[in-house]
Write a protein that holds these residues in place. Structure first.
Motif, mmCIF file in Angstrom:
data_model
loop_
_atom_site.group_PDB
_atom_site.id
_atom_site.type_symbol
_atom_site.label_atom_id
_atom_site.label_comp_id
_atom_site.label_asym_id
_atom_site.label_seq_id
_atom_site.Cartn_x
_atom_site.Cartn_y
_atom_site.Cartn_z
ATOM 1 N N ASP A 129 0.833 -1.205 0.000
ATOM 2 C CA ASP A 129 0.000 0.000 0.000
ATOM 3 C C ASP A 129 0.871 1.259 0.000
ATOM 4 N N ILE A 130 1.885 1.256 0.836
ATOM 5 C CA ILE A 130 2.781 2.421 0.907
ATOM 6 C C ILE A 130 3.533 2.587 -0.411
ATOM 7 N N TYR A 131 3.974 1.481 -0.966
ATOM 8 C CA TYR A 131 4.725 1.497 -2.227
ATOM 9 C C TYR A 131 3.861 2.045 -3.368
ATOM 10 N N VAL A 132 2.650 1.555 -3.476
ATOM 11 C CA VAL A 132 1.759 1.988 -4.560
ATOM 12 C C VAL A 132 1.404 3.464 -4.407
ATOM 13 N N ASN A 133 1.159 3.889 -3.176
ATOM 14 C CA ASN A 133 0.813 5.289 -2.938
ATOM 15 C C ASN A 133 2.002 6.217 -3.116
ATOM 16 N N GLY A 134 3.196 5.676 -2.958
ATOM 17 C CA GLY A 134 4.406 6.472 -3.140
ATOM 18 C C GLY A 134 4.648 7.502 -2.066
ATOM 19 N N SER A 135 3.944 7.375 -0.959
ATOM 20 C CA SER A 135 4.063 8.376 0.106
ATOM 21 C C SER A 135 4.799 7.769 1.299
ATOM 22 N N PHE A 136 6.118 7.667 1.171
ATOM 23 C CA PHE A 136 6.899 7.125 2.273
ATOM 24 C C PHE A 136 8.026 8.075 2.646
ATOM 25 N N LYS A 137 8.433 7.984 3.891
ATOM 26 C CA LYS A 137 9.555 8.773 4.379
ATOM 27 C C LYS A 137 10.810 7.916 4.356
ATOM 28 N N ARG A 138 11.927 8.548 4.107
ATOM 29 C CA ARG A 138 13.207 7.842 4.018
ATOM 30 C C ARG A 138 14.215 8.493 4.949
ATOM 31 N N GLU A 139 14.954 7.651 5.671
ATOM 32 C CA GLU A 139 16.024 8.124 6.542
ATOM 33 C C GLU A 139 17.256 7.255 6.334
ATOM 34 N N ILE A 140 18.392 7.724 6.814
ATOM 35 C CA ILE A 140 19.628 6.950 6.782
ATOM 36 C C ILE A 140 19.980 6.558 8.219
ATOM 37 N N LYS A 141 20.176 5.256 8.442
ATOM 38 C CA LYS A 141 20.495 4.759 9.785
ATOM 39 C C LYS A 141 21.974 4.982 10.102
ATOM 40 N N SER A 142 22.328 4.688 11.334
ATOM 41 C CA SER A 142 23.702 4.910 11.795
ATOM 42 C C SER A 142 24.719 4.078 11.018
ATOM 43 N N ASP A 143 24.284 2.941 10.436
ATOM 44 C CA ASP A 143 25.195 2.114 9.646
ATOM 45 C C ASP A 143 25.214 2.524 8.177
ATOM 46 N N ASN A 144 24.616 3.685 7.890
ATOM 47 C CA ASN A 144 24.611 4.273 6.544
ATOM 48 C C ASN A 144 23.739 3.506 5.552
ATOM 49 N N THR A 145 22.778 2.743 6.051
ATOM 50 C CA THR A 145 21.822 2.064 5.185
ATOM 51 C C THR A 145 20.469 2.761 5.293
ATOM 52 N N PRO A 146 19.652 2.689 4.242
ATOM 53 C CA PRO A 146 18.374 3.396 4.277
ATOM 54 C C PRO A 146 17.302 2.635 5.042
ATOM 55 N N VAL A 147 16.384 3.362 5.612
ATOM 56 C CA VAL A 147 15.185 2.797 6.213
ATOM 57 C C VAL A 147 14.026 3.712 5.835
ATOM 58 N N THR A 148 12.863 3.117 5.593
ATOM 59 C CA THR A 148 11.697 3.904 5.206
ATOM 60 C C THR A 148 10.558 3.678 6.193
ATOM 61 N N SER A 149 9.530 4.497 6.046
ATOM 62 C CA SER A 149 8.348 4.333 6.884
ATOM 63 C C SER A 149 7.679 2.994 6.617
ATOM 64 N N ALA A 150 7.903 2.402 5.428
ATOM 65 C CA ALA A 150 7.346 1.076 5.139
ATOM 66 C C ALA A 150 8.049 0.006 5.969
ATOM 67 N N ASP A 151 9.386 0.109 6.094
ATOM 68 C CA ASP A 151 10.131 -0.820 6.958
ATOM 69 C C ASP A 151 9.570 -0.786 8.375
ATOM 70 N N LEU A 152 9.380 0.421 8.894
ATOM 71 C CA LEU A 152 8.974 0.582 10.287
ATOM 72 C C LEU A 152 7.531 0.141 10.509
ATOM 73 N N ALA A 153 6.660 0.427 9.547
ATOM 74 C CA ALA A 153 5.256 0.003 9.669
ATOM 75 C C ALA A 153 5.159 -1.521 9.658
ATOM 76 N N ALA A 154 5.905 -2.158 8.753
ATOM 77 C CA ALA A 154 5.899 -3.625 8.697
ATOM 78 C C ALA A 154 6.491 -4.214 9.962
ATOM 79 N N ASN A 155 7.526 -3.589 10.462
ATOM 80 C CA ASN A 155 8.161 -4.077 11.695
ATOM 81 C C ASN A 155 7.174 -4.057 12.863
ATOM 82 N N ASP A 156 6.401 -2.997 12.967
ATOM 83 C CA ASP A 156 5.413 -2.903 14.053
ATOM 84 C C ASP A 156 4.392 -4.039 13.956
#
Length: 269
Positions: free
Chosen positions: A23-50
């Motif tokens: 749903d997040i992917y199709v809507n294209g409305s996600f937030k992106r951040e860079i973690k301390s290990d220099n890899t990306p994380v998005t709001s989709a990662d965090l929503a799925a994790n929850d």
């Protein structure tokens, strides 16, 4: 608890998380951040994790959870675990951001440092790969489910090796690892777990990963490929183990469909 007693519930959890990612992917409305290990994380990662962590905790409250998005747990705590869930809520975050569709949800059950159950769910195709130790590996696509096996090559078939490579990787960087690069056929797919599943279902023969990955990237893939007749091994051709080091970073590894081939000769790693 036997893994077969909860496999359908855990597939359901992976599916729900995958639907949220889709749903997040199709809507294209996600937030992106860079973690301390220099890899990306998005709001989709965090929503799925929850979704995954909350539902696994409800399903098996006595089994701890180790997720990529909540991995800051010292070995002194982890080494007391005889059994735990190992989760990557979105494997292939780079593919998600790039818009290729090649990403998955990964959930594994690890016991005594070895995965005994694994699920790889692909949100964009709704395909699910799963395996339980001793009970085989399977591919579920809608209402259809088939047992999968890796392609078993013989010594005289090594001039036609199908090599799984990333969409965003220079193929030459992988081909140079092969002793006979001109005899390799490239099979293109994003996401580490998805390339491993290609080998498990016989669509590729080998996948070589040189570079950083976490234990959550390989736990489910390892039991799936093993139950399909292949192996996920480090570059010294030894099986991967889990939760035995302070760092959760994997060594470089190889996924092969035919473990009996002389991979130490076929590869230059």
């Amino acid at each position: 608890m036997k893994p077969e007693d909860v496999i359908d519930q855990v597939i359901g959890i992976a599916t729900e998380a995958g639907e949220k990612i889709r749903d997040i992917y199709v809507n294209g409305s996600f937030k992106r951040e860079i973690k301390s290990d220099n890899t990306p994380v998005t709001s989709a990662d965090l929503a799925a994790n929850d979704i995954i962590c909350q539902q696994l905790a409800a399903l098996t409250p006595d089994i701890p959870i180790l997720s990529e998005e909540a991995a800051d747990i010292p070995l002194s705590v982890r080494e007391t675990w005889k059994r735990y869930w190992l989760v990557d809520p979105l494997d292939g975050t780079g593919e998600f951001i790039a818009g290729s569709g090649d990403f998955s949800v990964i959930i594994a059950l690890v016991e005594h440092n070895r995965p005994i159950m694994g699920i790889v769910y692909v949100p964009m195709t709704k395909v699910c790969y799963y395996a339980i130790a001793g009970l085989g590996a399977y591919k579920r696509d809608g209402k259809n489910e088939v047992r999968i096996t890796s392609r078993q090559l013989t010594g005289n078939q090594t001039d036609n090796i199908r090599l799984a490579v990333s969409r965003r990787q220079d193929p030459q960087s992988v081909l140079k690892l092969m002793n006979k690069p001109n005899h390799c056929e490239l099979v293109v797919m994003g996401g580490a777990a998805l390339k491993s599943c290609l080998v498990a279902e016989g669509r590729a023969d080998c996948y070589v990963r040189l570079g950083p990955t976490g234990e959550w990237d390989t736990g489910a893939a390892q039991i799936i490929i093993e139950e399909a007749g292949g192996a996920l091994i480090d570059i010294n051709l030894q099986p991967m183990t889990y939760n035995e080091r302070e760092s959760l970073e994997n060594p470089n590894f190889i996924v092969v469909g035919s473990p009996n081939l002389p991979w130490d000769i076929l590869l230059t790693t």
